[in-house]
Write an enzyme that holds these catalytic residues in place. Structure first.
Site, PDB file in Angstrom:
ATOM      1  N   SER A 116      46.585  32.467  39.563  1.00 56.58           N
ATOM      2  CA  SER A 116      45.771  32.291  40.806  1.00 56.58           C
ATOM      3  C   SER A 116      44.728  31.325  40.508  1.00 56.58           C
ATOM      4  O   SER A 116      45.128  30.073  40.111  1.00 56.58           O
ATOM      5  CB  SER A 116      44.995  33.629  41.181  1.00 56.58           C
ATOM      6  OG  SER A 116      44.517  33.649  42.646  1.00 56.58           O
ATOM      7  N   HIS A 159      51.228  37.697  46.214  1.00 56.76           N
ATOM      8  CA  HIS A 159      50.348  37.206  45.399  1.00 56.76           C
ATOM      9  C   HIS A 159      50.277  37.955  43.948  1.00 56.76           C
ATOM     10  O   HIS A 159      49.870  37.622  42.917  1.00 56.76           O
ATOM     11  CB  HIS A 159      48.922  37.225  45.803  1.00 56.76           C
ATOM     12  CG  HIS A 159      48.048  36.131  45.025  1.00 56.76           C
ATOM     13  ND1 HIS A 159      48.234  34.987  44.793  1.00 56.76           N
ATOM     14  CD2 HIS A 159      46.764  36.421  44.343  1.00 56.76           C
ATOM     15  CE1 HIS A 159      47.383  34.458  43.944  1.00 56.76           C
ATOM     16  NE2 HIS A 159      46.276  35.368  43.835  1.00 56.76           N
ATOM     17  N   ASP A 218      53.944  34.766  49.069  1.00 54.31           N
ATOM     18  CA  ASP A 218      52.698  34.750  48.660  1.00 54.31           C
ATOM     19  C   ASP A 218      51.656  34.728  49.989  1.00 54.31           C
ATOM     20  O   ASP A 218      51.810  33.494  50.306  1.00 54.31           O
ATOM     21  CB  ASP A 218      52.208  34.050  47.549  1.00 54.31           C
ATOM     22  CG  ASP A 218      50.880  34.161  46.936  1.00 54.31           C
ATOM     23  OD1 ASP A 218      50.090  34.621  47.707  1.00 54.31           O
ATOM     24  OD2 ASP A 218      50.557  33.913  45.647  1.00 54.31           O
ATOM     25  N   GLU A 270      39.846  39.764  52.808  1.00 53.07           N
ATOM     26  CA  GLU A 270      40.247  38.979  51.633  1.00 53.07           C
ATOM     27  C   GLU A 270      38.877  38.460  50.750  1.00 53.07           C
ATOM     28  O   GLU A 270      38.826  38.633  49.648  1.00 53.07           O
ATOM     29  CB  GLU A 270      40.948  38.043  51.804  1.00 53.07           C
ATOM     30  CG  GLU A 270      41.421  37.088  50.640  1.00 53.07           C
ATOM     31  CD  GLU A 270      42.221  37.985  49.767  1.00 53.07           C
ATOM     32  OE1 GLU A 270      42.192  37.536  48.335  1.00 53.07           O
ATOM     33  OE2 GLU A 270      42.979  38.822  49.994  1.00 53.07           O
ATOM     34  N   GLU A 271      38.070  37.995  51.591  1.00 54.71           N
ATOM     35  CA  GLU A 271      36.877  37.017  50.945  1.00 54.71           C
ATOM     36  C   GLU A 271      35.498  37.909  51.248  1.00 54.71           C
ATOM     37  O   GLU A 271      34.558  37.627  50.547  1.00 54.71           O
ATOM     38  CB  GLU A 271      36.853  35.622  51.703  1.00 54.71           C
ATOM     39  CG  GLU A 271      38.051  35.125  51.521  1.00 54.71           C
ATOM     40  CD  GLU A 271      38.594  35.048  50.067  1.00 54.71           C
ATOM     41  OE1 GLU A 271      37.706  35.169  49.240  1.00 54.71           O
ATOM     42  OE2 GLU A 271      39.776  34.355  50.078  1.00 54.71           O
TER      43      GLU A 271
END
Length: 709
Positions: free
Chosen positions: A578, A685, A653, A186-187
Site C-alpha cells: 500500500s 487490498h 482491489d 475508509e478515510e
C-alpha cells in the site's frame, strides 16, 4: 494456537509466514462488559484460528460460557465483504455484537445474514424480517432494531411480532439512506450512517453519489463474468453529496438539518445529554481542505456552532468527544501540536484544560462521570508505548493504571468498577487482565501459551536514528544469526496515520521479517517523519510533498547502518504494501544507487488516482499543488528505475485500484525499464487466500535470494 504450541524452537517456514493469526495474536477481541457489569464478554477462537465465538466470563465466579458461535460461515453479500475491507477484518464466525444501552433487561444483538437477538440471558433467536440487514442498530431501550436494506432505512420491533417498517424512500443506484459514504468509512473511520436517540428519533445520512463517475471492477479470475461498480471520488473531483436528516420513528416525519454551504465532510454524529434530561444532536463537520473543523448543534430547523477550529497543515479527526449528563462535554484538539483534552461548557466555551504537554492522548476509552474520571490511552511514558491512564474531570490529575512499558488498551465496565486491560510487549504475547479501578484487585483473564522460546524467534532490537534535521527516529532491527556485514532489507510503510515501531508483540511476530532474518538478511523497520504517534509537527513534514521526506529518512537510516559496518551497502533491498508499496518503488526511483531490489505490493502510482479524503488532506488537490503531485508520482520518475522490481497487486482491489500498477507498467514500458509482475485476479487490498499467500511469500523470498543474496 495449537499449531504454534507444537513448534518448539523450530525454524520458520513459508507456511508459517503466510498463516493468520500470527502466533499469540489470536487473543480475544471486542473485549467489553455486560450492561449490568457482572461479566466480561469477548470474541475468541477457543482453539486458535480465525473463526470466533462470543464468550461470557463471570466476574465473581470466573465461570466461562459460549453465548454464540462459531457455526458455519454463511455466504457474505458484496456489501458485507466490502465493509470487512473497510475494517481490515480477517476473522470469521461471530464478527461483532452489541448490547442495548438503556434496556431494562440485558438485550444482546449479533449481526449476520439474519440478525440474532437474546433477551435476559435466553437463547439467541433469529429475527424474522432482518435478512440482509446492513449496519443493524438497537434502539437504546432495546425494543427496536434499525437497519438498511436496498438503500433504505427500516425499523422493526425485536419481539418479531411485526414486519419491518420502511422509514425512507427514493433509493437509487448511487443514492442511499442510513449508510455512510465510502470516504467517511475508509478515510474518517465512520462506519455507521444512522444513530438512535433515547426518545425514538433517528438521525441518518442521505448519500447521493449519482454524479460521481462509476468505476467498474471486473472479476476475471473465475468462471463467471462479474462486474462490480464503485462511485470512487478521485483527488480533485467531486465528492458524494451528504446531507443529515432526523426523523421521528413513530410518525415517520423527517426533516433535513442545515450544514455549512461549502464543500466538506460530515465525519461524526452523536446524541448528547442536553443537561435537562433530554438529548441534543451534534455533528462534526470538516471542510474540504481539512483545515477547519466545526462542532455543530442542531435544534429543529436551526443550528449553532459550538467549536470552530482552524489549523495548519490539517486537522486529524478523532473519536474522543463525549457529552456529559449536565450538558458539558469533553473535547480533544491538536491545537497545541499534541492531542489533549479540555472540558467545555454546553455552548462550547472552555471551562478548563485537562491535559497538556509534549505527549498525546491516543484515544478516550470511557468517561465515568460518577467518580469524575476520564479513562484514556496516552504516550505520556514514551512514543513507543501506550499507557492506560485516567484523568480527573475536576483538576486534570493523572493516574497511570497499566504496568510500565508495552502496549496497553482497556474497556471500562458501566459501573466504573472494572477495567478489562489488554497488554502486550516485544517479549510478551497479548494478555487480558481484570483490574479493579480502586486498585484492590488484579487477575489474569487470558494469557497466551505462546512465548519467544516456543516459536524460536527473538524480539527485534529497538534503536534510534537521526534525520537530516536532527529529529530522532525510531527503528527496529531483526538480526540474522551470522556475522555481518549483512545484506539489508528495508520493511517500509512510511505513510501518515500509522506507527509501525512500538513496544508491542505485533512487531515481534512480523513473520516475514523474522523469516528473512533467519535467511541471513538484516531487516530494518523505521518510522520516518510524517508517520503517526509523535505529534502534529512530526506528521506535517510530508505536507504537499509525499514521496520525498520519507525516502530521505529511510535512506539516511540505511546509510547509518552501513557506516556502523552492520550492512553491505551494495546489497540493499526494500519491500512494502500500500503506502509501503508506493515507498518501495519511490525509494528505488529516487535512490537507485542504494536500493537494488524491491517488492512492491498494491502501490499508489500517482496520487491523482487515489481518493479525495486521504490524498487532499496531505497533498491538496492536483489543481492547487501540481508540482507536489508531479514530484510525488511514480510515473514521472519511471525512467530512473535501475534495480530489480517485483510488483504485486490484487485484481479486484477497490481501495488502491489495479489501475495504479497498470499505469506504472505503461510508464515503465515507455521508459524501457524491466519489471516483474505477480497478480492475484480475485484478491482485494488485503489478500486473504491461504494458498495465494503462501505462493506470494515463496515468490518474495526467492526474488530477494535471486537478486540480492
Amino acid at each position: 494456537m495449537m499449531h504454534w504450541a507444537r513448534r518448539v524452537a523450530e525454524r520458520l517456514t513459508i507456511s508459517d509466514v503466510a498463516t493468520y493469526p500470527r502466533p499469540g495474536m489470536d487473543a480475544p477481541g471486542m473485549v467489553g462488559f455486560t450492561p449490568d457489569s457482572s461479566a466480561v464478554t469477548w470474541l475468541h477462537a477457543g482453539e486458535g484460528g480465525l473463526v470466533r465465538s462470543l464468550w461470557r466470563i463471570e466476574i465473581e465466579s470466573g465461570e466461562r460460557s459460549v453465548i454464540a458461535g462459531p457455526g458455519a460461515d454463511a455466504p457474505m453479500s458484496r456489501e458485507e465483504e466490502l465493509l470487512r475491507e473497510r475494517t481490515r477484518t480477517r476473522e470469521l464466525g461471530v464478527s461483532s455484537y452489541s448490547w442495548a444501552r438503556e434496556s431494562e433487561v440485558p438485550l444482546l444483538m449479533i449481526p449476520g445474514p439474519t440478525v440474532r437477538i437474546a433477551v435476559d440471558g435466553a437463547a439467541l433467536v433469529e429475527l424474522p424480517g432482518s435478512e440482509g440487514a446492513l449496519t443493524p442498530t438497537l434502539s437504546p431501550d432495546g425494543t427496536q432494531l434499525s437497519f438498511v436494506r436496498g438503500g433504505e432505512l427500516l425499523v422493526m420491533r425485536v419481539d418479531g411480532q411485526s414486519e419491518p417498517k420502511q422509514l425512507t424512500s427514493g433509493a437509487d443506484d448511487g443514492l442511499t439512506h442510513g449508510l455512510a459514504d465510502y470516504i467517511a468509512q475508509e478515510e474518517f473511520g465512520q462506519l455507521r450512517g444512522h444513530w438512535w436517540s433515547k426518545d425514538g428519533r433517528i438521525a441518518f445520512l442521505r448519500v447521493d453519489e449519482r454524479h460521481v463517475a462509476p468505476y467498474p471492477i471486473v472479476h476475471q479470475g473465475g468462471n463467471d463474468v462479474d462486474v462490480e461498480t464503485h462511485r470512487y471520488p478521485f483527488a480533485g473531483d467531486e465528492n458524494a453529496y451528504v446531507s443529515l436528516w432526523v426523523l421521528n420513528v413513530e410518525s415517520g416525519d423527517a426533516r433535513e438539518l442545515p450544514l455549512p454551504d461549502e464543500d466538506g465532510y460530515l465525519v461524526r454524529v452523536a446524541w448528547w445529554p442536553d443537561g435537562a434530561g433530554g438529548q441534543r444532536l451534534v455533528a462534526q463537520w470538516i471542510d474540504r481542505t481539512q483545515q477547519r473543523l466545526q462542532l455543530i448543534e442542531f435544534d429543529h430547523e436551526s443550528s449553532r456552532v459550538l467549536i470552530d477550529e482552524v489549523q495548519e497543515p490539517w486537522i486529524n479527526v478523532a473519536d474522543d468527544a463525549r457529552g456529559l449528563k449536565d450538558g458539558t462535554f469533553i473535547w480533544s484538539s491538536e491545537a497545541s501540536g499534541f492531542r489533549h483534552l479540555s472540558l467545555r461548557a454546553a455552548d462550547g466555551s472552555e471551562l478548563r484544560t485537562l491535559t497538556q504537554g509534549e505527549w498525546m492522548i491516543d484515544g478516550v476509552i470511557e468517561v465515568d462521570e460518577d467518580s469524575g474520571w476520564i479513562y484514556v490511552n496516552s504516550t505520556r511514558g514514551s512514543a513507543l508505548e501506550r499507557r492506560v491512564e485516567r484523568v480527573s474531570l475536576h483538576d486534570g490529575e493523572i493516574e497511570t493504571l497499566s504496568e510500565p512499558g508495552g502496549l496497553h488498551g482497556a474497556s471500562l465496565s458501566r459501573n466504573g468498577k472494572w477495567l478489562a486491560m489488554m497488554s502486550s510487549s516485544l517479549t510478551a504475547a497479548p494478555t487480558i487482565t481484570l483490574v479493579a479501578t480502586d486498585g484492590s484487585e488484579r487477575r489474569t483473564l487470558y494469557e497466551s501459551d505462546i512465548s519467544l522460546g516456543s516459536i524460536g524467534i527473538g524480539a527485534p532490537e529497538l534503536r534510534t536514528f537521526s534525520a537530516a534535521d536532527g529529529t530522532t527516529l525510531y527503528g527496529a532491527l531483526y538480526r540474522p544469526e551470522s556475522d555481518g556485514p549483512h545484506p539489508l532489507l528495508l520493511a517500509v510503510y512510511g505513510g501518515p496515520h500509522a506507527q509501525t515501531v512500538l513496544d508491542a508483540w505485533g512487531l515481534t511476530v512480523d513473520l516475514r521479517a523474522q523469516y528473512l532474518a533467519q535467511q541471513g538478511y538484516l531487516v530494518l523497520k523505521l518510522d520516518n517523519r510524517g508517520m503517526a504517534g509523535r505529534g502534529l509537527a512530526f506528521e506535517a513534514h510530508l505536507h504537499r510533498q509525499m514521496g520525498t521526506i520519507e525516502v530521505d529518512d529511510q535512506s539516511d537510516a540505511v546509510q547509518q547502518l552501513a557506516d556502523e559496518g552492520l550492512i553491505d551497502i551494495e546489497r540493499v533491498g526494500v519491500y512494502g504494501w500500500s503506502y509501503g508499496g508506493y515507498m518501495t518503488v519511490m525509494s528505488m526511483l529516487r535512490r537507485p544507487d542504494m536500493f537494488k531490489v524491491g517488492v512492491s505490493g498494491a502501490p499508489v502510482s500517482d496520487w491523482d488516482g487515489y481518493d479525495t479524503g486521504y490524498t487532499e488532506r496531505y497533498m491538496g488537490t492536483p489543481q492547487n499543488n501540481a508540482e507536489g503531485y508531479r514530484e510525488g508520482s511514480l510515473l514521472a520518475h519511471a525512467d530512473k528505475l535501475e534495480g530489480q522490481l517485483l510488483l504485486i497487486h490484487g485484481g479486484v482491489d477497490e481501495n488502491v485500484h489495479f489501475r495504479h500498477t497498470a499505469r506504472l507498467i505503461t510508464a515503465l514500458t515507455a521508459a524501457d525499464r524491466d519489471y516483474d509482475l505477480l497478480m492475484f485476479p480475485e484478491e482485494r487490498h488485503m489478500p486473504r487466500d491461504q494458498a495465494g499467500l503462501e505462493y506470494q511469500e515463496r515468490r518474495v523470498a526467492r526474488y530477494f535470494d535471486r537478486h540480492l543474496k
